[in-house]
Every structure is written in C-alpha cells, then in structure tokens.
Design a protein around this motif. Structure first.
Motif, mmCIF file in Angstrom:
data_model
loop_
_atom_site.group_PDB
_atom_site.id
_atom_site.type_symbol
_atom_site.label_atom_id
_atom_site.label_comp_id
_atom_site.label_asym_id
_atom_site.label_seq_id
_atom_site.Cartn_x
_atom_site.Cartn_y
_atom_site.Cartn_z
ATOM 1 N N LYS A 1 0.821 -1.214 0.000
ATOM 2 C CA LYS A 1 0.000 0.000 0.000
ATOM 3 C C LYS A 1 0.854 1.263 0.000
ATOM 4 C CE LYS A 1 -3.836 -2.172 2.387
ATOM 5 N NZ LYS A 1 -4.574 -2.297 3.629
ATOM 6 N N GLU A 2 1.997 1.216 0.684
ATOM 7 C CA GLU A 2 2.845 2.400 0.829
ATOM 8 C C GLU A 2 3.716 2.682 -0.394
ATOM 9 O OE1 GLU A 2 5.086 1.864 4.408
ATOM 10 O OE2 GLU A 2 3.290 1.706 5.641
ATOM 11 N N LEU A 3 3.983 1.672 -1.195
ATOM 12 C CA LEU A 3 4.870 1.843 -2.343
ATOM 13 C C LEU A 3 4.076 2.236 -3.576
ATOM 14 C CD1 LEU A 3 7.099 -1.292 -1.759
ATOM 15 C CD2 LEU A 3 7.762 1.095 -1.405
ATOM 16 N N PRO A 4 4.295 3.434 -4.090
ATOM 17 C CA PRO A 4 3.548 3.872 -5.277
ATOM 18 C C PRO A 4 4.085 3.208 -6.543
ATOM 19 C CG PRO A 4 5.160 5.521 -4.687
ATOM 20 C CD PRO A 4 5.242 4.447 -3.633
ATOM 21 N N GLY A 5 3.346 3.333 -7.601
ATOM 22 C CA GLY A 5 3.818 2.913 -8.910
ATOM 23 C C GLY A 5 3.642 1.433 -9.195
ATOM 24 N N TYR A 6 4.235 1.026 -10.320
ATOM 25 C CA TYR A 6 4.139 -0.349 -10.788
ATOM 26 C C TYR A 6 5.183 -1.214 -10.111
ATOM 27 C CZ TYR A 6 1.152 1.522 -14.423
ATOM 28 O OH TYR A 6 0.133 2.142 -15.087
ATOM 29 N N LYS A 7 4.802 -2.440 -9.848
ATOM 30 C CA LYS A 7 5.703 -3.410 -9.242
ATOM 31 C C LYS A 7 5.241 -4.801 -9.626
ATOM 32 C CE LYS A 7 4.299 -1.384 -5.656
ATOM 33 N NZ LYS A 7 3.108 -0.601 -5.795
ATOM 34 N N ALA B 1 3.751 -14.604 -11.468
ATOM 35 C CA ALA B 1 4.037 -13.181 -11.272
ATOM 36 C C ALA B 1 2.961 -12.347 -11.961
ATOM 37 C CB ALA B 1 5.411 -12.833 -11.843
ATOM 38 N N VAL B 2 2.588 -11.248 -11.297
ATOM 39 C CA VAL B 2 1.582 -10.324 -11.814
ATOM 40 C C VAL B 2 2.064 -8.897 -11.578
ATOM 41 C CG1 VAL B 2 -0.331 -11.935 -11.417
ATOM 42 C CG2 VAL B 2 0.277 -10.288 -9.644
ATOM 43 N N VAL B 3 1.429 -7.939 -12.239
ATOM 44 C CA VAL B 3 1.779 -6.529 -12.082
ATOM 45 C C VAL B 3 0.751 -5.843 -11.199
ATOM 46 C CG1 VAL B 3 2.146 -4.327 -13.277
ATOM 47 C CG2 VAL B 3 2.867 -6.469 -14.371
ATOM 48 N N TYR B 4 1.241 -5.110 -10.225
ATOM 49 C CA TYR B 4 0.389 -4.274 -9.374
ATOM 50 C C TYR B 4 0.705 -2.813 -9.651
ATOM 51 C CZ TYR B 4 -1.869 -7.581 -6.233
ATOM 52 O OH TYR B 4 -2.694 -8.547 -5.711
ATOM 53 N N TYR B 5 -0.300 -1.979 -9.496
ATOM 54 C CA TYR B 5 -0.108 -0.530 -9.477
ATOM 55 C C TYR B 5 -0.602 -0.077 -8.117
ATOM 56 C CZ TYR B 5 -0.058 4.371 -10.594
ATOM 57 O OH TYR B 5 0.225 5.716 -10.564
#
Length: 124
Positions: free
Chosen positions: A72-78, A92-96
């Motif tokens: 929640k605290e880390l912005p952006g794509y990961k 593996a999946v991409v979160y924003y």
C-alpha cells in the motif's frame, strides 16, 4: 501501457518476462534471459538481469518479502509473485499501488498467495 501476455506456461512459463515487458512498455522478446527466470538458477539469472536493467534503464531490482502495508505504501508499478490459483506453481503479476493491474496469464485470476514484491528503483 500495453499489457503483455505470457506465451509459455507451467514450469517453463514466461509470466515474469511478460510483467517486465508490461511495466517497461516493450515487447516480450526484448526481455533477455527469459529461459533462465526459474528458481533453480535464480542467482545466475538475477545477476544477468541486473546488468541489463542497469544498462538499459539505469535501474536496480529490489526484491522484498510480501507485506500488505508495504504494498500500500509503495507507489507505482511493481511485480508481485507467489502461488497461482492454478496449482502449486509460482506466478508473477503486475500491481499498481496496492491494486492488481495485470495478470499475464490468459485466465487473469491473479495470485492465491503473495510471497514477494519486486521493485524497480532508479539509480542516482
């Protein structure tokens, strides 16, 4: 940003490469060492991938254990990886932010258990 889907499945899957291609908005075949992105030779792949990432994007890959608060605290794509809904495979999946942005598997069901968060960090 174009969502890239994996073209290989099961143990030889290329979901991680598809996630990287999605985040960097490049074609799947531009990701090097795809056949080495498996946990039995992870260190070899990681070192090669780090060199490519630094040379092409001036970035470093940081992998941390999954934590809901951290996500929640880390912005952006990961990239978030863990156990898939399709058996005992790692996926593996991409979160924003803290929301699922893209699952590169055609079924698109995400993860049933999250284990790691992979962050791309700019080198200054």
């Amino acid at each position: 940003m174009k969502k890239v889907y994996q073209t290989k499945f099961n143990r030889e899957g290329n979901c991680y490469a598809a996630c990287v291609a999605t985040i960097f908005d490049i074609e799947l075949d531009e990701i090097p060492y795809q056949d080495e992105i498996h946990y039995d030779n992870f260190d070899v792949w990681f070192n090669k991938f780090e060199i490519w990432l630094k040379e092409k994007y001036n970035m470093h890959l940081v992998i941390v254990e999954y934590n809901d608060n951290l996500l929640k605290e880390l912005p952006g794509y990961k990239i978030v990886s863990g156990k898939t809904t399709r058996g005992n495979l790692t996926h593996a999946v991409v979160y924003y932010g803290d929301k699922l942005y893209h699952d590169p598997h055609p079924e698109g069901k995400g993860l049933k258990q999250k284990r790691y968060i992979d962050l791309f960090v700019k080198i200054f």
